[in-house]
Design a protein around this motif. Structure first.
Motif, short mmCIF file in Angstrom:
data_model
loop_
_atom_site.label_atom_id
_atom_site.label_comp_id
_atom_site.label_asym_id
_atom_site.label_seq_id
_atom_site.Cartn_x
_atom_site.Cartn_y
_atom_site.Cartn_z
N ARG A 115 0.84 -1.19 0.00
CA ARG A 115 0.00 0.00 0.00
C ARG A 115 0.88 1.24 0.00
NH1 ARG A 115 -5.22 -1.83 1.22
NH2 ARG A 115 -5.97 0.31 1.24
N VAL A 116 0.40 2.28 -0.63
CA VAL A 116 1.05 3.58 -0.63
C VAL A 116 0.07 4.58 -0.03
CG1 VAL A 116 1.95 5.45 -2.03
CG2 VAL A 116 2.49 3.09 -2.63
N ALA A 117 0.47 5.22 1.06
CA ALA A 117 -0.38 6.22 1.71
C ALA A 117 -0.08 7.59 1.12
CB ALA A 117 -0.14 6.21 3.21
N VAL A 118 -1.12 8.31 0.77
CA VAL A 118 -0.98 9.66 0.21
C VAL A 118 -1.36 10.67 1.28
CG1 VAL A 118 -1.81 11.24 -1.56
CG2 VAL A 118 -1.50 8.83 -2.10
N GLU A 119 -0.48 11.66 1.48
CA GLU A 119 -0.77 12.68 2.49
C GLU A 119 -2.05 13.43 2.10
OE1 GLU A 119 2.57 15.22 2.80
OE2 GLU A 119 3.97 13.61 3.31
N PRO A 120 -3.03 13.51 3.01
CA PRO A 120 -4.27 14.21 2.67
C PRO A 120 -4.04 15.71 2.55
CG PRO A 120 -4.26 13.62 4.99
CD PRO A 120 -3.04 12.98 4.38
N ARG A 121 -4.72 16.32 1.60
CA ARG A 121 -4.66 17.78 1.47
C ARG A 121 -5.83 18.36 2.26
NH1 ARG A 121 -5.52 21.74 -3.71
NH2 ARG A 121 -4.49 23.55 -2.80
N LEU A 122 -5.51 19.03 3.35
CA LEU A 122 -6.53 19.49 4.30
C LEU A 122 -6.55 21.01 4.38
CD1 LEU A 122 -5.62 16.97 7.15
CD2 LEU A 122 -7.42 16.70 5.42
N THR A 123 -7.67 21.52 4.83
CA THR A 123 -7.80 22.95 5.10
C THR A 123 -8.07 23.12 6.59
OG1 THR A 123 -8.69 23.39 2.89
CG2 THR A 123 -9.09 25.05 4.60
#
Length: 311
Positions: free
Chosen positions: A88-96
């Motif tokens: 699995r590859v985890a992608v950093e979430p783009r958050l506000t």
């Protein structure tokens, strides 16, 4: 007086070490057996060697770069080494972030963080050579090793861009996952607009990828003051058999550091002296293989493509 032929031979040998694709020697045939031949640190001491992890002298992305003759893209993306068949590859979430009071509702459940499963494609190349040629002349061993890694590296670039369809899996490439825009010309305005769209996605465009002829056209037509504002230009040539890695009239503009690619930690090597077609003519079959997961883009819009429709 110095022998000009020796000078020429030395220059020829020096060029081979610089990655020109040519290997040369002025030495007599080496006195060694086939068991002494170790193209990837693995001795050819059996009639057939199954796929075996190569002895790692350098990281796989460096090996597949093949001194500029192999992959142009693998060293530019974010690489994630793995040892198993898939992961699995985890992608950093783009958050506000927000400012809230103590009685304001919690919104964290609206932004779940996910990891993406990858399947690894086997990307391989084969070559054959005469047994005596391989054992007697070490330059043949070196040339074969360099040729195999270059071929696998070039196919890795094709895979990253175009994906692949095998009998049991479909792999999506960057050209499919990118946001595509139809343009009338690959001029400064179209390219700078694509750079701006990558910035709108929260990243900075790092590279422009295209065929060598498209890159040459960009350099020729874009004014110098605007050319300096563009990301680095990467030319990806066709494969040795003429298969196009980048289509005519298409350019990729993106933040390649936002592209996650899983790659197996070890290159794999195989050899056979008893292949049905090679055995009667005393030939050795050799192969190199990498396992690469299909690329994952961290956020929509971080990879853009521009397409000039065919007339």
């Amino acid at each position: 007086m110095t022998n000009p032929e020796l000078i020429d031979a030395q220059m020829f040998s020096d060029q081979s070490r610089l990655g020109t694709g040519i290997q040369a020697t002025t030495d007599a045939p080496a006195s060694r057996s086939l068991a002494d031949v170790k193209p990837f640190g693995v001795a050819i001491n059996k009639r057939s060697i199954d796929w075996t992890p190569a002895v790692a002298e350098e990281p796989v992305p460096v090996v597949l770069g093949a001194a500029g003759k192999g992959s142009r893209l693998l060293s530019l993306v974010s690489q994630f080494p793995f040892a198993s068949l898939k992961g699995r590859v985890a992608v950093e979430p783009r958050l506000t972030a927000d400012a809230t009071g103590k009685n304001d509702p919690l919104t964290a459940l609206e932004s779940p963080a996910l990891s993406a499963v990858f399947e690894a494609a086997k990307i391989f190349a084969y070559v054959s050579t005469d047994r005596d040629e391989l054992s007697d002349y070490p330059v043949t061993e070196t040339a074969i090793k360099n040729g195999l890694t270059a071929a696998v590296g070039q196919r890795v670039d094709h895979f990253l861009l175009n994906g692949a369809v095998t009998t049991d899996q479909t792999f999506e490439g960057l050209l499919t996952g990118a946001v595509d825009t139809s343009v009338t010309a690959l001029d400064a305005k179209a390219l700078l607009d694509a750079v701006a769209r990558v910035q709108d996605s929260g990243a900075d465009a790092t590279h422009i990828v295209a065929r060598p002829s498209e890159i040459a056209a960009i350099i020729d037509t874009v004014p110098g003051d605007k050319l300096d504002r563009l990301p680095a230009l990467i030319a990806v040539p066709d494969l040795a058999d003429g298969t196009a890695a980048m289509p005519v009239g298409k350019v990729l503009v993106g933040d390649l550091s936002s592209v996650a690619v899983a790659i197996r930690s070890n290159l794999e090597f195989t050899a056979s002296t008893n292949h049905p077609e090679g055995y009667p003519i005393d030939a050795v079959l050799l192969g190199a293989r990498a396992r690469v997961g299909n690329p994952k883009i961290a956020a929509p819009g971080r990879v853009q493509t521009l397409t000039v429709p065919a007339v």
